[in-house]
Design a protein around this motif. Structure first.
Motif, PDB file in Angstrom:
ATOM      1  N   TYR B  57      44.439  47.651  30.470  1.00  0.00           N
ATOM      2  CA  TYR B  57      45.220  46.389  30.921  1.00  0.00           C
ATOM      3  C   TYR B  57      45.789  45.526  29.797  1.00  0.00           C
ATOM      4  N   TYR B  61      49.319  42.766  28.683  1.00  0.00           N
ATOM      5  CA  TYR B  61      49.091  41.560  28.237  1.00  0.00           C
ATOM      6  C   TYR B  61      49.759  41.548  26.990  1.00  0.00           C
ATOM      7  N   ASP B 145      38.308  36.318  30.360  1.00  0.00           N
ATOM      8  CA  ASP B 145      39.031  36.020  31.616  1.00  0.00           C
ATOM      9  C   ASP B 145      39.955  34.608  31.456  1.00  0.00           C
ATOM     10  N   ALA B 152      47.091  36.905  36.044  1.00  0.00           N
ATOM     11  CA  ALA B 152      47.207  37.986  36.881  1.00  0.00           C
ATOM     12  C   ALA B 152      47.642  37.582  37.968  1.00  0.00           C
ATOM     13  N   TRP B 155      51.536  37.775  38.311  1.00  0.00           N
ATOM     14  CA  TRP B 155      52.104  38.962  38.770  1.00  0.00           C
ATOM     15  C   TRP B 155      52.429  39.313  40.466  1.00  0.00           C
ATOM     16  N   HIS B 217      37.805  40.178  34.810  1.00  0.00           N
ATOM     17  CA  HIS B 217      39.272  40.247  34.415  1.00  0.00           C
ATOM     18  C   HIS B 217      39.825  41.438  34.965  1.00  0.00           C
ATOM     19  N   ARG B 220      41.048  41.160  38.569  1.00  0.00           N
ATOM     20  CA  ARG B 220      42.237  40.483  38.755  1.00  0.00           C
ATOM     21  C   ARG B 220      43.263  41.546  38.184  1.00  0.00           C
ATOM     22  N   SER B 221      43.381  41.915  37.192  1.00  0.00           N
ATOM     23  CA  SER B 221      44.379  42.802  36.618  1.00  0.00           C
ATOM     24  C   SER B 221      44.835  44.030  37.545  1.00  0.00           C
ATOM     25  N   GLY B 224      46.511  42.600  40.668  1.00  0.00           N
ATOM     26  CA  GLY B 224      47.752  41.852  40.296  1.00  0.00           C
ATOM     27  C   GLY B 224      48.892  43.013  39.776  1.00  0.00           C
ATOM     28  N   LEU B 225      48.407  43.947  39.291  1.00  0.00           N
ATOM     29  CA  LEU B 225      49.445  44.818  39.048  1.00  0.00           C
ATOM     30  C   LEU B 225      49.787  46.012  39.969  1.00  0.00           C
ATOM     31  N   ILE B 233      45.037  40.478  45.522  1.00  0.00           N
ATOM     32  CA  ILE B 233      45.315  39.397  44.413  1.00  0.00           C
ATOM     33  C   ILE B 233      45.143  37.866  45.116  1.00  0.00           C
TER      34      ILE B 233
END
Lengths: 69, 336
Positions: B57, B61, B145, B152, B155, B217, B220-221, B224-225, B233
């Protein structure tokens, strides 16, 4: 505003605060302006906030019993 | 930021691979991640899985020094990430149950209830008993985080429309300090770290941060992705914002007791007021509007919130249990 939306919007949240957004001015009884530090604010409605007039989430401590709010 | 130190065979193979030209990944790495369904009992606390996922991830970022940016979208690496995500998702959802009597209309009230139950014992401990060293440990573990706070969830913005999008943008604008330089919540966290004589650079403490904190963290990623987790999310955001005012007030008071400056407490104090707004917006205007407008995905919001609470509880234990045993919650550098 281009349309007929009001310049200030006040929304009442069940079991929660009122949320105020728009071109409001917040002041105390002596008309001294209170800087909210943000555009959209939550005002305490339950009296439990330690940061009145703002909401600080303290209503949660009272649980869901206050559904009349 | 440099690549972190590996924590097992997968991260060893992965990091060696990332240091080279983008291309196929070694078959050994593919075999290792494909076997994860059998080889890891709980990916949430698996150091090798979490540091590998965090690094995958990380390419999306800020990236890593010496790692070719083209790795980010290289299908061979995405397949590795997908295998890591599959086992993480399996274990994150293992204990999540959608309440049988829950209906879409009840989602906002359900979220306010289930996400608004504060971890009372932990908060009281931080407020009244934690030492400065323990407080700094918590600041360090959360940094992985918090220094990306909001990102996140951003996104999710292009993935939703209508009322949920508007409310999400209102929250996110606040997360980024209303556009004022130096006022984003991530920057306030950096101030908190500096005031505590900690290094605010992202990843500065990565070697010391345990899997459970990386998992917060990474969850969330992962949500979110991926479009299929757009409801998740939003549920993650609900679990983050609801009840946050109370949590941050306890942290602020704990830090004040330990002599923390007002500037150090700014991050917490800002959240007391900001999240009192956000928790209403996220429950009713983001999640409530989303489940009404996307009825086929309403359960994803709830699952996302419950999964987040699950991972957060694991994170809290990973901090409190070592403290109860009289040892640090951080990974010892010597054993890295």
């Amino acid at each position: 505003m281009l349309d007929d939306q009001p310049s200030v919007e006040i929304t009442v949240y069940e079991n929660g605060p009122v949320i105020v957004r728009g071109a409001y001015k917040l002041q105390d009884r002596d008309r001294k302006e209170i800087d909210p530090g943000r555009a959209t604010i939550a005002l305490c409605r339950c009296g439990l906030s330690a940061l009145k007039p703002f909401c600080d989430g303290n209503h949660a401590l009272r649980g869901t019993a206050r559904s009349a709010l | 930021m440099r690549l972190p130190a590996p924590r097992g065979p997968i991260s060893t193979a992965l990091f060696a691979c990332l240091s080279g030209e983008p291309g196929p990944v070694p078959s050994q790495l593919t075999e290792l991640v494909d076997a994860l369904q059998e080889t890891t009992a709980d990916a949430r606390s698996d150091e090798d899985v979490q540091i590998s996922l965090w690094t995958c991830y990380g390419l999306t970022y800020a990236g890593f020094d010496g790692v070719d940016e083209r790795w980010e979208w290289r299908p061979s690496l995405l397949a590795v990430r997908g295998a890591l995500e599959a086992v993480f998702e399996r274990d994150v959802l293992a204990e999540v149950r959608l309440p049988e009597d829950l209906t879409p209309e009840k989602v906002p009230a359900f979220l306010m209830d289930v996400c608004g139950r504060p971890p009372t014992a932990f908060l009281k401990f931080m407020q009244k008993n934690a030492t400065l060293e323990q407080f700094k440990e918590l600041v360090i573990t959360r940094s992985i985080d918090a220094l990306h706070e909001g990102d996140a969830h951003t996104w999710a913005i292009p993935r939703v429309t209508g009322r949920a999008k508007s409310a999400l943008i209102e929250i996110q604008a606040d997360e980024y300090g209303g556009g004022m330089p130096g006022r984003s919540h991530a920057e306030l966290y950096a101030i908190l770290m500096s005031e505590l004589d900690l290094d605010p650079e992202y990843g500065a403490y990565i070697e010391q941060i345990p899997a459970a904190a990386l998992g917060l963290h990474n969850l969330r990623s992962m949500f979110g992705l991926q479009h299929r987790w757009r409801g998740g999310i939003l549920g993650n955001l609900a679990a983050t914002e609801i009840g946050s005012s109370l949590i941050n007030r306890h942290f602020s008071e704990g830090l004040a007791r330990l002599g923390g400056s007002k500037r150090a407490r700014w991050f917490y104090d800002e959240h007391i007021l900001a999240d009192a707004v956000h928790e209403q917006l996220v429950a009713h205007d983001v999640c409530g509007a989303f489940v009404a407008d996307y009825p086929a995905e309403w359960d994803r919001v709830v699952i996302g919130a419950l999964a987040t609470l699950n991972v957060r509880a694991l994170f809290a234990s990973s901090v409190v249990d070592p403290w109860a045993a009289g040892v640090t919650s951080l990974r010892e550098l010597a054993t890295v």
